[in-house]
Design a protein around this motif. Structure first.
Motif, PDB file in Angstrom:
ATOM      1  N   MET A 184       0.840  -1.180   0.000  1.00 21.11           N
ATOM      2  CA  MET A 184       0.000   0.000   0.000  1.00 21.11           C
ATOM      3  C   MET A 184       0.884   1.243   0.000  1.00 21.11           C
ATOM      4  N   LEU A 185       0.511   2.199  -0.790  1.00 19.42           N
ATOM      5  CA  LEU A 185       1.251   3.453  -0.890  1.00 19.42           C
ATOM      6  C   LEU A 185       0.742   4.439   0.148  1.00 19.42           C
ATOM      7  N   THR A 186       1.585   5.404   0.505  1.00 17.86           N
ATOM      8  CA  THR A 186       1.204   6.438   1.457  1.00 17.86           C
ATOM      9  C   THR A 186       1.508   7.812   0.873  1.00 17.86           C
ATOM     10  N   SER A 187       0.923   8.833   1.452  1.00 13.96           N
ATOM     11  CA  SER A 187       1.147  10.204   0.986  1.00 13.96           C
ATOM     12  C   SER A 187       2.634  10.528   0.980  1.00 13.96           C
ATOM     13  N   GLY A 188       3.099  11.114  -0.108  1.00 12.89           N
ATOM     14  CA  GLY A 188       4.493  11.501  -0.227  1.00 12.89           C
ATOM     15  C   GLY A 188       5.370  10.493  -0.946  1.00 12.89           C
ATOM     16  N   ASP A 189       4.894   9.263  -1.136  1.00 10.42           N
ATOM     17  CA  ASP A 189       5.684   8.260  -1.851  1.00 10.42           C
ATOM     18  C   ASP A 189       5.920   8.709  -3.299  1.00 10.42           C
ATOM     19  N   ARG A 190       7.135   8.465  -3.803  1.00  7.17           N
ATOM     20  CA  ARG A 190       7.460   8.768  -5.202  1.00  7.17           C
ATOM     21  C   ARG A 190       7.115   7.540  -6.037  1.00  7.17           C
ATOM     22  N   VAL A 191       6.414   7.757  -7.136  1.00  3.04           N
ATOM     23  CA  VAL A 191       5.983   6.653  -7.990  1.00  3.04           C
ATOM     24  C   VAL A 191       6.239   6.983  -9.455  1.00  3.04           C
ATOM     25  N   LYS A 192       6.269   5.926 -10.254  1.00  6.15           N
ATOM     26  CA  LYS A 192       6.383   6.054 -11.701  1.00  6.15           C
ATOM     27  C   LYS A 192       5.184   5.337 -12.301  1.00  6.15           C
ATOM     28  N   ILE A 193       4.597   5.922 -13.334  1.00  5.15           N
ATOM     29  CA  ILE A 193       3.460   5.311 -14.008  1.00  5.15           C
ATOM     30  C   ILE A 193       3.993   4.214 -14.928  1.00  5.15           C
ATOM     31  N   LYS A 194       3.433   3.027 -14.835  1.00  6.10           N
ATOM     32  CA  LYS A 194       3.896   1.907 -15.656  1.00  6.10           C
ATOM     33  C   LYS A 194       3.707   2.207 -17.142  1.00  6.10           C
ATOM     34  N   ASP A 195       4.531   1.570 -17.956  1.00  6.88           N
ATOM     35  CA  ASP A 195       4.487   1.848 -19.391  1.00  6.88           C
ATOM     36  C   ASP A 195       3.245   1.292 -20.072  1.00  6.88           C
ATOM     37  N   TYR A 196       2.556   0.323 -19.476  1.00  7.84           N
ATOM     38  CA  TYR A 196       1.334  -0.205 -20.097  1.00  7.84           C
ATOM     39  C   TYR A 196       0.081   0.544 -19.650  1.00  7.84           C
ATOM     40  N   ALA A 197       0.246   1.511 -18.752  1.00 12.11           N
ATOM     41  CA  ALA A 197      -0.881   2.328 -18.312  1.00 12.11           C
ATOM     42  C   ALA A 197      -1.308   3.235 -19.471  1.00 12.11           C
ATOM     43  N   PHE A 198      -2.295   4.048 -19.225  1.00 15.21           N
ATOM     44  CA  PHE A 198      -2.766   4.985 -20.244  1.00 15.21           C
ATOM     45  C   PHE A 198      -1.559   5.681 -20.865  1.00 15.21           C
ATOM     46  N   ARG A 199      -1.361   5.526 -22.145  1.00 14.85           N
ATOM     47  CA  ARG A 199      -0.137   5.952 -22.826  1.00 14.85           C
ATOM     48  C   ARG A 199       0.203   7.427 -22.610  1.00 14.85           C
ATOM     49  N   TYR A 200      -0.781   8.245 -22.418  1.00 15.48           N
ATOM     50  CA  TYR A 200      -0.570   9.676 -22.204  1.00 15.48           C
ATOM     51  C   TYR A 200       0.291   9.950 -20.969  1.00 15.48           C
ATOM     52  N   PHE A 201       0.196   9.054 -19.959  1.00 13.08           N
ATOM     53  CA  PHE A 201       0.915   9.237 -18.704  1.00 13.08           C
ATOM     54  C   PHE A 201       2.067   8.251 -18.508  1.00 13.08           C
ATOM     55  N   ALA A 202       2.241   7.320 -19.418  1.00 14.70           N
ATOM     56  CA  ALA A 202       3.225   6.245 -19.255  1.00 14.70           C
ATOM     57  C   ALA A 202       4.623   6.787 -18.948  1.00 14.70           C
ATOM     58  N   ASN A 203       5.282   6.171 -17.964  1.00 13.08           N
ATOM     59  CA  ASN A 203       6.660   6.444 -17.556  1.00 13.08           C
ATOM     60  C   ASN A 203       6.878   7.806 -16.903  1.00 13.08           C
ATOM     61  N   GLN A 204       5.828   8.508 -16.565  1.00 10.31           N
ATOM     62  CA  GLN A 204       5.987   9.773 -15.857  1.00 10.31           C
ATOM     63  C   GLN A 204       6.172   9.514 -14.365  1.00 10.31           C
ATOM     64  N   VAL A 205       6.782  10.465 -13.684  1.00  7.41           N
ATOM     65  CA  VAL A 205       7.063  10.343 -12.255  1.00  7.41           C
ATOM     66  C   VAL A 205       6.207  11.346 -11.492  1.00  7.41           C
ATOM     67  N   GLY A 206       5.796  10.953 -10.286  1.00 11.53           N
ATOM     68  CA  GLY A 206       4.996  11.857  -9.475  1.00 11.53           C
ATOM     69  C   GLY A 206       5.053  11.471  -8.005  1.00 11.53           C
ATOM     70  N   ARG A 207       4.218  12.151  -7.225  1.00 13.55           N
ATOM     71  CA  ARG A 207       4.155  11.949  -5.780  1.00 13.55           C
ATOM     72  C   ARG A 207       2.707  11.650  -5.400  1.00 13.55           C
ATOM     73  N   VAL A 208       2.521  10.620  -4.580  1.00 14.82           N
ATOM     74  CA  VAL A 208       1.187  10.242  -4.120  1.00 14.82           C
ATOM     75  C   VAL A 208       0.672  11.307  -3.165  1.00 14.82           C
ATOM     76  N   GLU A 209      -0.522  11.799  -3.435  1.00 16.46           N
ATOM     77  CA  GLU A 209      -1.171  12.779  -2.551  1.00 16.46           C
ATOM     78  C   GLU A 209      -1.986  12.050  -1.478  1.00 16.46           C
ATOM     79  N   HIS A 210      -2.910  11.177  -1.902  1.00 12.87           N
ATOM     80  CA  HIS A 210      -3.743  10.437  -0.954  1.00 12.87           C
ATOM     81  C   HIS A 210      -4.580   9.390  -1.694  1.00 12.87           C
ATOM     82  N   VAL A 211      -5.211   8.508  -0.910  1.00 16.98           N
ATOM     83  CA  VAL A 211      -6.139   7.522  -1.462  1.00 16.98           C
ATOM     84  C   VAL A 211      -7.415   8.249  -1.858  1.00 16.98           C
ATOM     85  N   VAL A 212      -7.891   7.957  -3.055  1.00 15.04           N
ATOM     86  CA  VAL A 212      -9.120   8.583  -3.541  1.00 15.04           C
ATOM     87  C   VAL A 212     -10.307   7.640  -3.384  1.00 15.04           C
TER      88      VAL A 212
END
Length: 79
Positions: free
Chosen positions: A1-29
């Motif tokens: 389970m991820l927590t707020s502040g964790d650094r993540v990368k979007i997998k390459d098979y995800a929606f292609r528009y966002f694939a391989n981008q990096v970001g920070r988890v804000e919260h569970v939606v």
């Protein structure tokens, strides 16, 4: 389970528009439960991720946990 502040990368098979981008988890939606093809109860968690990759789409977007790769855990604050 991820927590707020964790650094993540979007997998390459995800929606292609966002694939391989990096970001920070804000919260569970959202969390949902479902039955898989074998009839086992499964849980899927969706996170709001603030994307911050250079030369990438900026802003926050919602992703299911299975589309995210954990790069680093958020540090704990000392009281």
């Amino acid at each position: 389970m991820l927590t707020s502040g964790d650094r993540v990368k979007i997998k390459d098979y995800a929606f292609r528009y966002f694939a391989n981008q990096v970001g920070r988890v804000e919260h569970v939606v959202h969390r949902e439960e479902y039955f898989d093809d074998d009839g086992k109860l499964q849980e899927r968690t969706y996170y709001l991720v603030d994307l911050d990759s250079p030369n990438a789409v900026q802003g926050s977007h919602i992703f299911p946990e299975d589309h995210l790769i954990l790069l680093s855990k958020a540090g704990k604050e000392n009281d």
